[in-house]
Scaffold this motif. Sequence first.
Motif, PDB file in Angstrom:
ATOM      1  N   CYS A 209       0.832  -1.201   0.000  1.00  0.00           N
ATOM      2  CA  CYS A 209       0.000   0.000   0.000  1.00  0.00           C
ATOM      3  C   CYS A 209       0.871   1.257   0.000  1.00  0.00           C
ATOM      4  O   CYS A 209       0.503   2.274   0.589  1.00  0.00           O
ATOM      5  CB  CYS A 209      -0.903   0.020   1.228  1.00  0.00           C
ATOM      6  SG  CYS A 209      -2.021  -1.350   1.320  1.00  0.00           S
ATOM      7  N   HIS A 210       2.027   1.177  -0.609  1.00  0.00           N
ATOM      8  CA  HIS A 210       2.950   2.305  -0.631  1.00  0.00           C
ATOM      9  C   HIS A 210       2.229   3.553  -1.155  1.00  0.00           C
ATOM     10  O   HIS A 210       1.560   3.508  -2.188  1.00  0.00           O
ATOM     11  CB  HIS A 210       4.144   1.972  -1.530  1.00  0.00           C
ATOM     12  CG  HIS A 210       5.312   2.865  -1.304  1.00  0.00           C
ATOM     13  ND1 HIS A 210       5.359   4.153  -1.786  1.00  0.00           N
ATOM     14  CD2 HIS A 210       6.481   2.670  -0.652  1.00  0.00           C
ATOM     15  CE1 HIS A 210       6.507   4.707  -1.446  1.00  0.00           C
ATOM     16  NE2 HIS A 210       7.214   3.825  -0.765  1.00  0.00           N
ATOM     17  N   PRO A 211       2.333   4.682  -0.457  1.00  0.00           N
ATOM     18  CA  PRO A 211       1.577   5.872  -0.851  1.00  0.00           C
ATOM     19  C   PRO A 211       1.933   6.408  -2.238  1.00  0.00           C
ATOM     20  O   PRO A 211       1.152   7.163  -2.817  1.00  0.00           O
ATOM     21  CB  PRO A 211       1.923   6.894   0.245  1.00  0.00           C
ATOM     22  CG  PRO A 211       3.175   6.373   0.899  1.00  0.00           C
ATOM     23  CD  PRO A 211       3.101   4.891   0.789  1.00  0.00           C
ATOM     24  N   ASP A 212       3.091   6.044  -2.760  1.00  0.00           N
ATOM     25  CA  ASP A 212       3.466   6.502  -4.103  1.00  0.00           C
ATOM     26  C   ASP A 212       2.755   5.724  -5.208  1.00  0.00           C
ATOM     27  O   ASP A 212       2.825   6.107  -6.379  1.00  0.00           O
ATOM     28  CB  ASP A 212       4.983   6.365  -4.317  1.00  0.00           C
ATOM     29  CG  ASP A 212       5.773   7.366  -3.480  1.00  0.00           C
ATOM     30  OD1 ASP A 212       5.150   8.329  -2.991  1.00  0.00           O
ATOM     31  OD2 ASP A 212       6.991   7.176  -3.313  1.00  0.00           O
TER      32      ASP A 212
ATOM     33  N   GLN B 277      -2.346  -0.174  -8.785  1.00  0.00           N
ATOM     34  CA  GLN B 277      -1.091  -0.882  -8.557  1.00  0.00           C
ATOM     35  C   GLN B 277      -1.018  -1.452  -7.137  1.00  0.00           C
ATOM     36  O   GLN B 277      -0.457  -2.536  -6.924  1.00  0.00           O
ATOM     37  CB  GLN B 277       0.100   0.040  -8.823  1.00  0.00           C
ATOM     38  CG  GLN B 277       0.310   0.363 -10.296  1.00  0.00           C
ATOM     39  CD  GLN B 277       1.582   1.136 -10.561  1.00  0.00           C
ATOM     40  OE1 GLN B 277       2.463   1.232  -9.707  1.00  0.00           O
ATOM     41  NE2 GLN B 277       1.682   1.711 -11.755  1.00  0.00           N
ATOM     42  N   GLN B 278      -1.574  -0.725  -6.170  1.00  0.00           N
ATOM     43  CA  GLN B 278      -1.621  -1.255  -4.805  1.00  0.00           C
ATOM     44  C   GLN B 278      -2.374  -2.585  -4.773  1.00  0.00           C
ATOM     45  O   GLN B 278      -1.916  -3.559  -4.176  1.00  0.00           O
ATOM     46  CB  GLN B 278      -2.308  -0.258  -3.873  1.00  0.00           C
ATOM     47  CG  GLN B 278      -1.526   0.993  -3.580  1.00  0.00           C
ATOM     48  CD  GLN B 278      -2.243   1.886  -2.573  1.00  0.00           C
ATOM     49  OE1 GLN B 278      -3.135   1.442  -1.856  1.00  0.00           O
ATOM     50  NE2 GLN B 278      -1.848   3.150  -2.504  1.00  0.00           N
TER      51      GLN B 278
ATOM     52  N   ARG C 207       2.456  -3.782 -14.949  1.00  0.00           N
ATOM     53  CA  ARG C 207       1.897  -2.995 -13.849  1.00  0.00           C
ATOM     54  C   ARG C 207       2.533  -3.412 -12.523  1.00  0.00           C
ATOM     55  O   ARG C 207       2.912  -2.566 -11.700  1.00  0.00           O
ATOM     56  CB  ARG C 207       0.378  -3.177 -13.798  1.00  0.00           C
ATOM     57  CG  ARG C 207      -0.321  -2.322 -12.758  1.00  0.00           C
ATOM     58  CD  ARG C 207      -1.827  -2.551 -12.751  1.00  0.00           C
ATOM     59  NE  ARG C 207      -2.452  -2.201 -14.023  1.00  0.00           N
ATOM     60  CZ  ARG C 207      -3.754  -2.305 -14.256  1.00  0.00           C
ATOM     61  NH1 ARG C 207      -4.565  -2.760 -13.312  1.00  0.00           N
ATOM     62  NH2 ARG C 207      -4.254  -1.971 -15.433  1.00  0.00           N
ATOM     63  N   ILE C 208       2.644  -4.706 -12.304  1.00  0.00           N
ATOM     64  CA  ILE C 208       3.226  -5.205 -11.057  1.00  0.00           C
ATOM     65  C   ILE C 208       4.712  -4.891 -10.991  1.00  0.00           C
ATOM     66  O   ILE C 208       5.241  -4.506  -9.935  1.00  0.00           O
ATOM     67  CB  ILE C 208       2.968  -6.718 -10.929  1.00  0.00           C
ATOM     68  CG1 ILE C 208       1.464  -6.981 -10.766  1.00  0.00           C
ATOM     69  CG2 ILE C 208       3.740  -7.299  -9.747  1.00  0.00           C
ATOM     70  CD1 ILE C 208       1.087  -8.449 -10.828  1.00  0.00           C
ATOM     71  N   THR C 209       5.403  -5.023 -12.122  1.00  0.00           N
ATOM     72  CA  THR C 209       6.832  -4.715 -12.171  1.00  0.00           C
ATOM     73  C   THR C 209       7.084  -3.246 -11.848  1.00  0.00           C
ATOM     74  O   THR C 209       8.003  -2.906 -11.092  1.00  0.00           O
ATOM     75  CB  THR C 209       7.411  -5.062 -13.556  1.00  0.00           C
ATOM     76  OG1 THR C 209       7.229  -6.461 -13.797  1.00  0.00           O
ATOM     77  CG2 THR C 209       8.892  -4.732 -13.624  1.00  0.00           C
ATOM     78  N   ARG C 210       6.266  -2.364 -12.418  1.00  0.00           N
ATOM     79  CA  ARG C 210       6.414  -0.927 -12.128  1.00  0.00           C
ATOM     80  C   ARG C 210       6.148  -0.643 -10.654  1.00  0.00           C
ATOM     81  O   ARG C 210       6.829   0.186 -10.041  1.00  0.00           O
ATOM     82  CB  ARG C 210       5.451  -0.116 -12.998  1.00  0.00           C
ATOM     83  CG  ARG C 210       5.873   0.001 -14.456  1.00  0.00           C
ATOM     84  CD  ARG C 210       5.095   1.112 -15.162  1.00  0.00           C
ATOM     85  NE  ARG C 210       3.662   0.835 -15.195  1.00  0.00           N
ATOM     86  CZ  ARG C 210       3.047   0.182 -16.171  1.00  0.00           C
ATOM     87  NH1 ARG C 210       3.742  -0.268 -17.213  1.00  0.00           N
ATOM     88  NH2 ARG C 210       1.732  -0.016 -16.141  1.00  0.00           N
ATOM     89  N   ALA C 211       5.160  -1.328 -10.094  1.00  0.00           N
ATOM     90  CA  ALA C 211       4.856  -1.129  -8.668  1.00  0.00           C
ATOM     91  C   ALA C 211       6.030  -1.552  -7.796  1.00  0.00           C
ATOM     92  O   ALA C 211       6.413  -0.841  -6.859  1.00  0.00           O
ATOM     93  CB  ALA C 211       3.606  -1.914  -8.289  1.00  0.00           C
ATOM     94  N   LYS C 212       6.624  -2.693  -8.107  1.00  0.00           N
ATOM     95  CA  LYS C 212       7.787  -3.155  -7.334  1.00  0.00           C
ATOM     96  C   LYS C 212       8.943  -2.174  -7.451  1.00  0.00           C
ATOM     97  O   LYS C 212       9.640  -1.886  -6.462  1.00  0.00           O
ATOM     98  CB  LYS C 212       8.220  -4.537  -7.820  1.00  0.00           C
ATOM     99  CG  LYS C 212       7.294  -5.671  -7.445  1.00  0.00           C
ATOM    100  CD  LYS C 212       7.836  -6.982  -7.990  1.00  0.00           C
ATOM    101  CE  LYS C 212       6.974  -8.161  -7.607  1.00  0.00           C
ATOM    102  NZ  LYS C 212       7.499  -9.432  -8.175  1.00  0.00           N
ATOM    103  N   ALA C 213       9.155  -1.663  -8.677  1.00  0.00           N
ATOM    104  CA  ALA C 213      10.258  -0.728  -8.888  1.00  0.00           C
ATOM    105  C   ALA C 213      10.040   0.558  -8.095  1.00  0.00           C
ATOM    106  O   ALA C 213      10.979   1.103  -7.499  1.00  0.00           O
ATOM    107  CB  ALA C 213      10.392  -0.409 -10.378  1.00  0.00           C
ATOM    108  N   ARG C 214       8.807   1.007  -8.042  1.00  0.00           N
ATOM    109  CA  ARG C 214       8.521   2.233  -7.301  1.00  0.00           C
ATOM    110  C   ARG C 214       8.705   2.025  -5.809  1.00  0.00           C
ATOM    111  O   ARG C 214       9.204   2.910  -5.105  1.00  0.00           O
ATOM    112  CB  ARG C 214       7.104   2.709  -7.612  1.00  0.00           C
ATOM    113  CG  ARG C 214       6.788   4.086  -7.048  1.00  0.00           C
ATOM    114  CD  ARG C 214       5.470   4.635  -7.568  1.00  0.00           C
ATOM    115  NE  ARG C 214       5.534   4.944  -8.980  1.00  0.00           N
ATOM    116  CZ  ARG C 214       4.555   5.569  -9.643  1.00  0.00           C
ATOM    117  NH1 ARG C 214       3.453   5.924  -8.996  1.00  0.00           N
ATOM    118  NH2 ARG C 214       4.674   5.820 -10.923  1.00  0.00           N
ATOM    119  N   VAL C 215       8.300   0.855  -5.319  1.00  0.00           N
ATOM    120  CA  VAL C 215       8.510   0.540  -3.900  1.00  0.00           C
ATOM    121  C   VAL C 215       9.999   0.495  -3.589  1.00  0.00           C
ATOM    122  O   VAL C 215      10.458   1.010  -2.563  1.00  0.00           O
ATOM    123  CB  VAL C 215       7.849  -0.807  -3.546  1.00  0.00           C
ATOM    124  CG1 VAL C 215       8.321  -1.294  -2.183  1.00  0.00           C
ATOM    125  CG2 VAL C 215       6.333  -0.665  -3.543  1.00  0.00           C
TER     126      VAL C 215
END
Length: 428
Positions: free
Chosen positions: A122-125, A130-131, A161-169
């Motif tokens: 649930c990262h705020p970014d 994506q969450q 989508r999941i890959t981008r979310a992991k990268a942002r985290v």
Amino acid sequence: MSDPDWIDAALVSARPRAMAALLRYFRDLDTAEEAYQDACLRALKSWPDKGPPRDPTAWLILVGRNSGVDAGRRRSRQTALPSDEVLTDLAAGLDDAETALAERLDGADYRDDILRLLFVCCHPDLPATQQIALALRIVSGLSVRQIARAFLVGESAMEQRITRAKARVAKGDTPFEAPSPTERAERLLTVMAMVYLVFNEGYSAGGAEADARRPLCHEALRLSRLLLRLFPAEPEVMGLTALMLLQHARTPARLDADGLIVLLDDQDRGLWDAAMIAEGLALIDKAMRHRQPGPYQVQAAIAALHGRAERAEDTDWAQIDHLYAALERMTPSPVVSLNRAVAVSKVAGPQAALDMIAPLEERLAGYFHFHGLLGALNLQLGRDEAAREAFHQAIALAGGAAEAAHIRQHLDRLQAESEKNRATVSDG
């Protein structure tokens, strides 16, 4: 239960706890996920012959940790690796280590680990979509194919989508220390919001999408029950769980045989899941005894009034109006006020509801349900032209085929009435 069944059940049950511990150890989502997947593969090789370990979760954490460490060594070429057979034999025989590990997981560290895992997802970014996708993949273990099917997108798009979310985290410098009580409360609110988003992604689907997305409701309930085990005395977690139970209980009656929406007043209440309603009612009653009201409890209390009404006409709309007024004070929102207007129309009539929603028009101009309610209220007052205009606005904003088909029914009836009236005048 056959071997594949009990093993699959054990792996699904263990995943949040094991992934949480592995994330704390490796501090990297990809590494933790790869380590857990490798531990699962070793379990599939070892458990059918040797039987389940005393604590499957601790076994998976221990083997996953060894696997992750060895993978790191392999990448750095620092040392030779033992074989799979040596690792699984070692893990299966380490009863003392397994027991100690399990004991360490039983206290506050376990709760903080799970919260940390959920909070990372649930990262705020991250955007809400994506969450949800990240939580379904990391915490729930749904395959990319399953998640893509639920969101009606291609597998490659969901993978990205999941890959981008992991990268942002990974770029977000997420803290891994145990959260303070204040931080824990903030994280819990964020996690509850994400869980309810998952539920609504499934619950709001209609038509051909309904079957594909229904597993999201089940997964949201599973995550909420997990939170309830972590925080058994937290009334808002009880409220969230009760709310989803009471809403999901109505699922069998929400769509007709053609996949069209059936409004609450018109639903066959004999199709509602009585056991699920009873569980939800007991849970919200327990939550309210804490006398610490919150938004999820209020929404669950509203759902409970619907669940207790054996017939639509038995619904206590005056009490629902009162509860929505309380919700407006807690979380002021034009959507909450719009929902309250439905109760007002039942208590004080459609004109009172129209007067109430008139100030909301600018803020809800792009909201499907605003125009749908506006059309329905004008229809009750016999203002066919105003109703037709509102329904045309609604159908242009429909979020799916089921919503559009529901509004089309109103427009078709208005058209039929208009043609009938013209024919009557012509015959006269």
